[in-house]
Design an enzyme around this catalytic site. Structure first.
Site, short mmCIF file in Angstrom:
data_model
loop_
_atom_site.label_atom_id
_atom_site.label_comp_id
_atom_site.label_asym_id
_atom_site.label_seq_id
_atom_site.Cartn_x
_atom_site.Cartn_y
_atom_site.Cartn_z
CE LYS A 1 -41.49 -29.06 -59.56
NZ LYS A 1 -41.89 -29.71 -61.16
CB SER B 1 -43.13 -31.70 -52.53
OG SER B 1 -44.44 -30.95 -52.68
#
Length: 424
Positions: free
Chosen positions: A67, A318
């Site tokens: 992110k 992720s």
């Protein structure tokens, strides 16, 4: 993959994000993000029947997830006036940390609104980067609404976790790295929450000089993307229910729907129990702590949803921001799903006389005793026996069954109930 392969649908086909945008983002992020490793796994390749399988390990990224890429790329392009007004964002945790760190690096004050389900570790880390954290709403959508209302009142700049071309371009840098690191790649598996990561990666793959299949993965309890892509318009869930809180969004955005419609080939769903098994295997085989959302693509690779025979898939892991207690609970569930954990209720003729015999037997049979505790007495329990519950880890269902059979053969011990998954 070309534009001829795009889905039909009532979406704007104009490219909101281009390869040039992603290349610009990579240059902007050059001294900010880590080049995370691509680790090939023979074990997971064999389990998925693939020719090879690569793991893109974004838990090793700054803030523990991808992110920071999108957050920094967007915030670095804010005007002086926007920076002085400060930034506000809504997030289940990973975008929060990305925005907070980007704010710290760029000298921008940040406020993050998180839902109540956000793990304490993510909240603490976000505050550690200097952000103000507000807990509002039971799910992300409620936090989002609160953040947008506050931005209107205060003039802060709202940084969306996925409905922003600059954020999507930043996430797309994962795709550029994959193309460099894994030349054999012909498939990429990516978790879908709001769709920013898969939109960015898919854009990078669409511009590659070879055909690469892009497959999205969602948990059953938050599976909104495939209905939206099939319909060519947004489909929103009323609620979500999944252990993978990092992808517990109720919908895509207009931006990500338009991009994903062009670059995503398929979307599959996995169960929370399959996600738990993937979390367990990543800890055991890859020595990597991964949150539920980060493990979802591997869960898909190991499931029967995809035919990966002779393929060379890249699995985007992720993020790894998870409370250790939550991770331990997920790992235990994963062991059970894999057929390597059993729970049983015992009745002992004497307490604690037989406890030592139970422990010794489990150990002698080559299993690990995880828990042993005196249980609350139930109406069906024998009045002259002490109820005890145990949890044991073994090599598989047959081994665990043999261990409990040996325990049941002890004098003064009976196995009242046993629970063993078959691992299939």
């Amino acid at each position: 993959m070309t534009g001829d392969d795009a889905r039909d649908g009532e979406v704007d086909a104009s490219p909101a994000v281009t390869l040039d945008d992603i290349e610009d983002a990579r240059r902007r992020l050059g001294d900010v993000v880590h080049l995370t490793p691509l680790d090939t796994s023979r074990t997971f390749a064999a389990m998925s029947e693939a020719a090879s399988l690569g793991l893109k390990l974004e838990p090793l990224q700054r803030t523990g997830s991808f992110k920071i890429r999108g957050a920094y790329n967007a915030m670095a392009q804010l005007s002086t006036t926007e920076r002085e007004a400060g930034v506000i964002a809504a997030s289940a945790g990973n975008h929060a940390q990305g925005v907070a760190l980007a704010g710290d690096l760029l000298g921008i004050d940040t406020t993050i609104v998180v839902p109540e389900v956000t793990p304490a570790a993510k909240i603490a880390a976000t505050r550690g980067y200097g952000a103000t954290v507000l807990v509002e709403g039971d799910i992300y959508e409620r936090s989002f609404e609160h953040a947008v209302e506050r931005a209107d009142e205060t003039g802060e700049t709202f940084v969306h976790p996925f409905d922003d071309p600059a954020v999507v371009a930043g996430q797309g840098t994962v795709g550029l790295e994959l193309l460099d690191q894994y030349p054999a790649m012909d498939t990429v598996l990516v978790a879908i929450g709001g769709g920013g990561l898969i939109s960015g990666i898919g854009t990078a793959m669409a511009a590659a000089d070879r055909e690469i299949r892009v497959v999205g993965v969602q948990p059953e309890g938050a599976a909104h993307a495939k209905p939206s892509l099939d319909a060519g318009e947004l489909r929103q869930l009323d609620d979500v229910d999944t252990v993978a809180e990092g992808i517990a969004d109720t919908r895509l955005s207009e931006t990500t729907l338009a991009i994903a419609s062009e670059v995503v080939d398929d979307v599959v769903t996995v169960s929370d129990r399959e996600i738990a098994a993937a979390v367990t295997l990543l800890a055991e085989r890859e020595k990597t702590v991964v949150e539920g959302a980060g493990a979802a693509p591997l869960a898909a690779a190991l499931s029967d949803r995809l035919d990966l025979g002779d393929a060379d898939p890249a699995v985007v892991v992720s993020g790894g921001n998870v409370n250790l207690t939550d991770h331990a609970a997920l790992a235990r569930t994963g062991l059970f799903e894999l057929g390597r954990y059993a729970e049983a209720r015992l009745a002992l003729a004497g307490w604690p006389t037989q406890v030592g015999a139970v422990v010794e037997t489990v150990t002698d049979e080559g299993a690990e005793l995880d828990t042993l505790e005196r249980a609350r007495r139930a109406g069906a329990d024998h009045p002259n026996r002490t109820p005890v519950t145990i949890g044991i880890e073994g090599r598989g269902a047959d081994h665990l069954d043999a261990v409990l059979t040996a325990v049941a053969a002890l004098d003064g011990v009976s196995v009242v109930e046993r629970s063993i998954a078959d691992g299939t």
